[in-house]
Design an enzyme around this catalytic site. Structure first.
Site, mmCIF file in Angstrom:
data_model
loop_
_atom_site.group_PDB
_atom_site.id
_atom_site.type_symbol
_atom_site.label_atom_id
_atom_site.label_comp_id
_atom_site.label_asym_id
_atom_site.label_seq_id
_atom_site.Cartn_x
_atom_site.Cartn_y
_atom_site.Cartn_z
ATOM 1 N N VAL A 193 0.866 -1.179 0.000
ATOM 2 C CA VAL A 193 0.000 0.000 0.000
ATOM 3 C C VAL A 193 0.901 1.227 0.000
ATOM 4 O O VAL A 193 1.869 1.302 0.778
ATOM 5 C CB VAL A 193 -0.920 0.033 1.238
ATOM 6 C CG1 VAL A 193 -1.752 1.305 1.263
ATOM 7 C CG2 VAL A 193 -1.805 -1.206 1.277
ATOM 8 N N CYS A 194 0.593 2.171 -0.872
ATOM 9 C CA CYS A 194 1.280 3.456 -0.912
ATOM 10 C C CYS A 194 2.777 3.223 -1.139
ATOM 11 O O CYS A 194 3.165 2.437 -2.003
ATOM 12 C CB CYS A 194 0.981 4.214 0.380
ATOM 13 S SG CYS A 194 1.359 5.966 0.378
ATOM 14 N N THR A 195 3.615 3.868 -0.361
ATOM 15 C CA THR A 195 5.056 3.726 -0.550
ATOM 16 C C THR A 195 5.604 2.413 0.011
ATOM 17 O O THR A 195 6.810 2.173 -0.030
ATOM 18 C CB THR A 195 5.811 4.920 0.063
ATOM 19 O OG1 THR A 195 5.457 5.030 1.447
ATOM 20 C CG2 THR A 195 5.480 6.207 -0.678
#
Length: 186
Positions: free
Chosen positions: A104-106
């Site tokens: 998720v995300c970075t």
């Protein structure tokens, strides 16, 4: 029962893992004992997240049992922890058993640093797309990307959208819809 592991670390973005944690565990309200979600860290000491929430891990990187799915959140702490050998080794070790590696995300940078995204399609937080492309990743700006056995989600709330996709992928569209209704997510 599926075992889903979520590694956490100092300055992890709370919603990156709490959103998917809530969505995934809603399956157990519909189909009891379908999955178990485990929070994993370097030690059993409480983790201070980016916005100050303190969370106690269930197990350590060294003691974690084999997982079916690995879900890696992001946050400012990824700048340190994605480069650490123990996290890279943990991902490689778990990947031998997992059905899916997800981020998720970075959190995508954990997979990139460990060499899992090279040549694949993936996504991450919108301001980090160019940075991720430097890892020889075909970067797509969309909520989530499923390439082979890897699923990456864009920024923060995209983890919730990806978690619903994951529920549908693992348990079918009917269970996914029931989870959406349970959480009141359109």
């Amino acid at each position: 029962m599926l075992k889903i592991g979520i590694p956490i670390f100092t300055d992890v973005e709370e919603l990156d893992f709490i959103g998917p944690f809530e969505v995934l565990n809603s399956v157990n309200k519909i189909k009891p004992n379908s999955l178990k979600t485990i929070l994993i860290a370097e030690t059993l000491d409480p983790i201070t997240c980016y916005n100050g929430l303190k969370v106690v891990p269930d197990t350590t990187l060294d003691d974690c049992p084999p997982l079916d799915i690995l879900l890696i959140p992001g946050g400012q702490g990824r700048k340190v922890y994605a480069k650490k050998d123990n996290f890279k080794e943990f991902i490689h070790s778990q990947s031998k058993n997992t059905q899916l590696l997800t981020s998720v995300c970075t959190g995508a940078f954990f997979l990139a640093e460990a060499g899992f995204l090279k040549g694949l399609k993936a996504t991450t937080y919108h301001t980090a797309l160019e940075e991720l492309a430097a890892f020889d990743v075909q970067v797509l700006q969309q909520k989530y990307v499923h390439d082979g056995n890897i699923i990456t989600a864009a920024g923060v709330s995209s983890g919730i959208v990806m978690a619903f996709y994951l529920v549908g992928h693992l348990f079918g569209k009917e269970i996914e819809q029931q989870c959406r209704e349970w959480i009141e997510f359109d």
